[in-house]
Every structure is written in structure tokens, then in C-alpha cells.
Design an enzyme around this catalytic site. Structure first.
Site, PDB file in Angstrom:
ATOM      1  N   ASP A  16      16.806 -11.301  50.975  1.00 47.85           N
ATOM      2  CA  ASP A  16      17.709 -12.148  49.676  1.00 47.85           C
ATOM      3  C   ASP A  16      16.710 -11.920  48.689  1.00 47.85           C
ATOM      4  O   ASP A  16      15.694 -11.791  48.514  1.00 47.85           O
ATOM      5  CB  ASP A  16      18.173 -13.467  49.942  1.00 47.85           C
ATOM      6  CG  ASP A  16      18.931 -13.982  49.026  1.00 47.85           C
ATOM      7  OD1 ASP A  16      19.617 -13.379  48.259  1.00 47.85           O
ATOM      8  OD2 ASP A  16      18.907 -15.384  48.471  1.00 47.85           O
ATOM      9  N   SER A  17      17.500 -12.218  47.191  1.00 44.84           N
ATOM     10  CA  SER A  17      16.467 -12.502  46.115  1.00 44.84           C
ATOM     11  C   SER A  17      15.623 -13.411  45.936  1.00 44.84           C
ATOM     12  O   SER A  17      14.600 -13.499  45.193  1.00 44.84           O
ATOM     13  CB  SER A  17      17.511 -12.427  44.883  1.00 44.84           C
ATOM     14  OG  SER A  17      18.525 -13.453  45.005  1.00 44.84           O
ATOM     15  N   TYR A  48      19.448 -10.950  41.374  1.00 50.10           N
ATOM     16  CA  TYR A  48      20.238  -9.705  41.458  1.00 50.10           C
ATOM     17  C   TYR A  48      21.214  -9.774  40.773  1.00 50.10           C
ATOM     18  O   TYR A  48      21.835  -8.783  40.417  1.00 50.10           O
ATOM     19  CB  TYR A  48      20.296  -9.498  43.169  1.00 50.10           C
ATOM     20  CG  TYR A  48      19.300  -9.101  43.962  1.00 50.10           C
ATOM     21  CD1 TYR A  48      17.987  -8.907  43.487  1.00 50.10           C
ATOM     22  CD2 TYR A  48      19.312  -9.143  45.208  1.00 50.10           C
ATOM     23  CE1 TYR A  48      17.007  -8.370  44.440  1.00 50.10           C
ATOM     24  CE2 TYR A  48      18.501  -8.698  45.965  1.00 50.10           C
ATOM     25  CZ  TYR A  48      17.048  -8.313  45.607  1.00 50.10           C
ATOM     26  OH  TYR A  48      16.150  -7.836  46.187  1.00 50.10           O
ATOM     27  N   GLY A  49      21.719 -11.099  40.662  1.00 47.44           N
ATOM     28  CA  GLY A  49      23.312 -11.317  39.866  1.00 47.44           C
ATOM     29  C   GLY A  49      23.237 -10.652  38.369  1.00 47.44           C
ATOM     30  O   GLY A  49      24.216 -10.642  37.813  1.00 47.44           O
ATOM     31  N   CYS A  79      22.615 -11.862  51.004  1.00 42.47           N
ATOM     32  CA  CYS A  79      22.934 -11.768  49.741  1.00 42.47           C
ATOM     33  C   CYS A  79      24.299 -11.082  49.494  1.00 42.47           C
ATOM     34  O   CYS A  79      24.355  -9.720  49.521  1.00 42.47           O
ATOM     35  CB  CYS A  79      21.933 -11.035  49.152  1.00 42.47           C
ATOM     36  SG  CYS A  79      22.095 -11.124  47.164  1.00 42.47           S
ATOM     37  N   ASN A  80      25.208 -11.757  48.758  1.00 40.53           N
ATOM     38  CA  ASN A  80      26.358 -11.082  48.497  1.00 40.53           C
ATOM     39  C   ASN A  80      26.116 -10.077  47.429  1.00 40.53           C
ATOM     40  O   ASN A  80      26.877  -8.835  47.506  1.00 40.53           O
ATOM     41  CB  ASN A  80      27.411 -12.086  47.814  1.00 40.53           C
ATOM     42  CG  ASN A  80      27.813 -13.236  49.075  1.00 40.53           C
ATOM     43  OD1 ASN A  80      28.995 -12.957  49.821  1.00 40.53           O
ATOM     44  ND2 ASN A  80      27.211 -14.289  49.409  1.00 40.53           N
ATOM     45  N   CYS A 186      28.207 -16.836  47.250  1.00 40.41           N
ATOM     46  CA  CYS A 186      26.573 -16.402  46.830  1.00 40.41           C
ATOM     47  C   CYS A 186      25.823 -17.303  47.811  1.00 40.41           C
ATOM     48  O   CYS A 186      26.188 -18.565  47.779  1.00 40.41           O
ATOM     49  CB  CYS A 186      26.342 -16.636  45.371  1.00 40.41           C
ATOM     50  SG  CYS A 186      24.627 -16.774  45.077  1.00 40.41           S
ATOM     51  N   THR A 187      24.848 -16.814  48.529  1.00 38.07           N
ATOM     52  CA  THR A 187      23.996 -17.407  49.384  1.00 38.07           C
ATOM     53  C   THR A 187      23.171 -18.648  48.967  1.00 38.07           C
ATOM     54  O   THR A 187      22.811 -19.447  49.617  1.00 38.07           O
ATOM     55  CB  THR A 187      23.143 -16.578  50.336  1.00 38.07           C
ATOM     56  OG1 THR A 187      22.241 -15.912  49.433  1.00 38.07           O
ATOM     57  CG2 THR A 187      24.037 -15.800  51.326  1.00 38.07           C
ATOM     58  N   HIS A 188      22.974 -18.644  47.565  1.00 45.05           N
ATOM     59  CA  HIS A 188      22.221 -19.917  46.998  1.00 45.05           C
ATOM     60  C   HIS A 188      23.309 -21.088  46.901  1.00 45.05           C
ATOM     61  O   HIS A 188      22.815 -22.071  46.638  1.00 45.05           O
ATOM     62  CB  HIS A 188      21.946 -19.219  45.521  1.00 45.05           C
ATOM     63  CG  HIS A 188      20.593 -18.857  45.514  1.00 45.05           C
ATOM     64  ND1 HIS A 188      20.529 -17.300  45.905  1.00 45.05           N
ATOM     65  CD2 HIS A 188      19.153 -19.123  45.147  1.00 45.05           C
ATOM     66  CE1 HIS A 188      19.447 -16.889  45.768  1.00 45.05           C
ATOM     67  NE2 HIS A 188      18.539 -17.946  45.292  1.00 45.05           N
TER      68      HIS A 188
END
Ligand code: DGL
Length: 254
Positions: A16-17, A48-49, A79-80, A186-188
Site C-alpha cells: 500500500d502507499s 497515491y490518491g 490499496c484501491n 480506501c484501505t486507510h
């Protein structure tokens, strides 16, 4: 100068980022306590977004190659945004590696909504990708899908910034339009799930796809013949930049 870290024979990597993908990592660990895992937080390149799809695609391929060179055979893009930008590309470019990606959980949302109004919270990058369009084509029929981009939210979560006003702003239209199912795309965002839940009307269902992604990752690993009975190690790599002390990061020069 950072050394080249040892990934301790891990065959499965989670990427992921930043720390968002640790939710997927934890779900994998719960189901496979002895498997060796490597986690990569691309702090040096995120968020990344806020990047273009081309940038994220190139970066994800670069990181995947780094991991493959060190023996990784299954890469979980937790990470989407990176999945939207790069998943098809990675599968085409690196056909000997298994990639598991993420997409906003529209299908379960469609099955559970009673009002027909569902909201997807995600980065702008996730909505831009072809992956999301095809998801809406397949599962969005007859639904009112609120595409709620949340610029800045993932990195505020990552860096311990102020998420409160961002959540107020991004959830207002979701509440106003009557969504009864909210997808964390979003994984966050699961890291502030309680703060999201508190703002939504009682009874609103929240969907986090992390458990489903973990199950899929382990299915794919087993199909790839990966031994899940390793030493149970987790190596936490960061590409540098700002991060807190939640995990025992080793800095990789990538
Ligand atoms: N965690 C990533 C996702 O699932 C995005 C965070 C970022 O913007 O880097 O989309």
C-alpha cells in the site's frame, strides 16, 4: 544509506502507499498465523490518491519487480487506488506472479441496501480507473451510487493529521442523499471507522472489504503452492518519508 532488507523468505507481499493495507495484513495473519509476510508501505511516493494513474501504475510495477526479485510470488495490492491504476497492467506484464487486488465492495453493498442508495468513499484515483466503471456497469444497475471522493483524507489518517473537518465535509452529501450502505473504498478509511460510524445515521451499514481480500489472497497463495506453515514473520518495509512508530519499519532503498 538504507540497506537492502531481508524479506525472510516471504512469498506473500502486501503493498500500500502507507499503513492502510495493514488492515488486510492483519486479516491474513489471523487466518494464517505461521505464514511469512512482507508488508511494503510506499511512504516515499504516497499519497497515491493524489498521483496520476500513470504514475501509480509505473510505481506499482517497480515495487512488484523489487519484491519478485526477492522471491515473492503473490503480491496483494492492499490499496484501491493502486489496484484501479495497475492491476490489469501488472497481470499482463508479470504473468508468472499472482496479483490480488481490491475494488470498492459495490456487490455486497447492492445486496444489502434497502433504500437503493449506496455511497462509496474512495480516493479520486479509484474513481478514475476503468475498474470502477466496470464495477458500476456490472453491479450498479438500479442503484443510486454516490461516488464520494475524499481528497486528503488518506494522508491525514497516515500522518495523524486532522481528519475531523474532512469527514464532516465528505459525509455530509452521503447523509443528505440517504445512503444506507457506505463502502470503505480506501484501505486507510477503516482506521477511522468509528469516527465515520459516529457521523452516520443509526443503522447505516459500513462495508470494509479487508476480510474478503485476505481470504482471496490465501486462496490464491494455496493455488500457487505456497507453504502457509512458515515462521510467522512479518517484515515491515517503508520506502521512507513520514511515518509514525506504529510498526517496526525497516527502510528499503526503493
Ligand atoms: N490506501 C489507498 C487506497 O486504498 C490510498 C491512499 C493514498 O491515497 O495513497 O486507495
Amino acid at each position: 544509506m538504507a540497506a537492502d532488507p531481508d524479506v525472510r523468505g516471504a512469498n506473500i507481499a502486501v503493498l500500500d502507499s502507507g499503513i492502510g493495507g495493514t488492515g488486510v495484513l492483519a486479516e491474513i495473519r489471523e487466518r494464517a498465523p505461521a505464514v511469512d509476510l512482507v508488508y511494503v508501505a510506499d511512504h516515499g511516493f504516497g499519497a497515491y490518491g493524489e498521483r496520476t494513474l500513470d504514475e501509480v501504475r509505473a510505481r506499482t510495477e517497480f515495487l512488484a519487480r523489487y519484491l519478485i526479485d526477492r522471491g515473492v510470488r503473490v503480491v496483494v495490492i492492499a490499496c484501491n487506488s493502486a489496484s484501479a491504476a495497475a492491476l490489469h497492467h501488472l497481470r499482463e506484464r508479470l504473468p508468472d506472479t499472482s496479483f490480488v487486488g481490491m475494488e470498492p465492495a459495490l456487490k455486497p453493498a447492492a445486496e444489502r441496501t434497502r433504500t437503493g442508495v449506496v455511497a462509496i468513499l474512495a480516493t479520486g484515483a479509484t474513481f478514475q480507473g476503468e475498474l470502477f466503471k466496470s464495477l458500476v456497469d456490472v453491479h450498479g444497475e438500479g442503484l443510486n451510487v454516490i461516488e464520494q471522493a475524499c481528497p486528503g483524507l488518506a494522508w491525514a489518517i497516515e500522518t495523524g493529521g486532522d481528519t475531523s473537518s474532512l469527514l464532516d465535509r465528505y459525509l455530509a452529501p452521503v447523509i443528505e442523499r440517504g445512503a444506507d450502505v457506505v463502502v470503505l473504498g480506501c484501505t486507510h478509511y477503516p482506521l477511522v471507522r468509528d469516527d465515520i460510524e459516529r457521523r452516520l445515521p443509526a443503522g447505516t451499514e459500513i462495508i470494509d472489504p479487508a476480510p474478503a481480500v485476505a481470504r482471496q489472497a490465501l486462496r490464491v497463495a494455496e493455488e500457487a503452492g505456497i507453504d502457509l506453515a512458515g515462521g510467522g514473520s512479518t517484515t515491515y518495509l517503508t520506502t521512507g518519508g513520514d511515518h509514525d512508530g506504529r510498526f517496526p519499519w525497516e527502510t528499503a532503498a526503493i
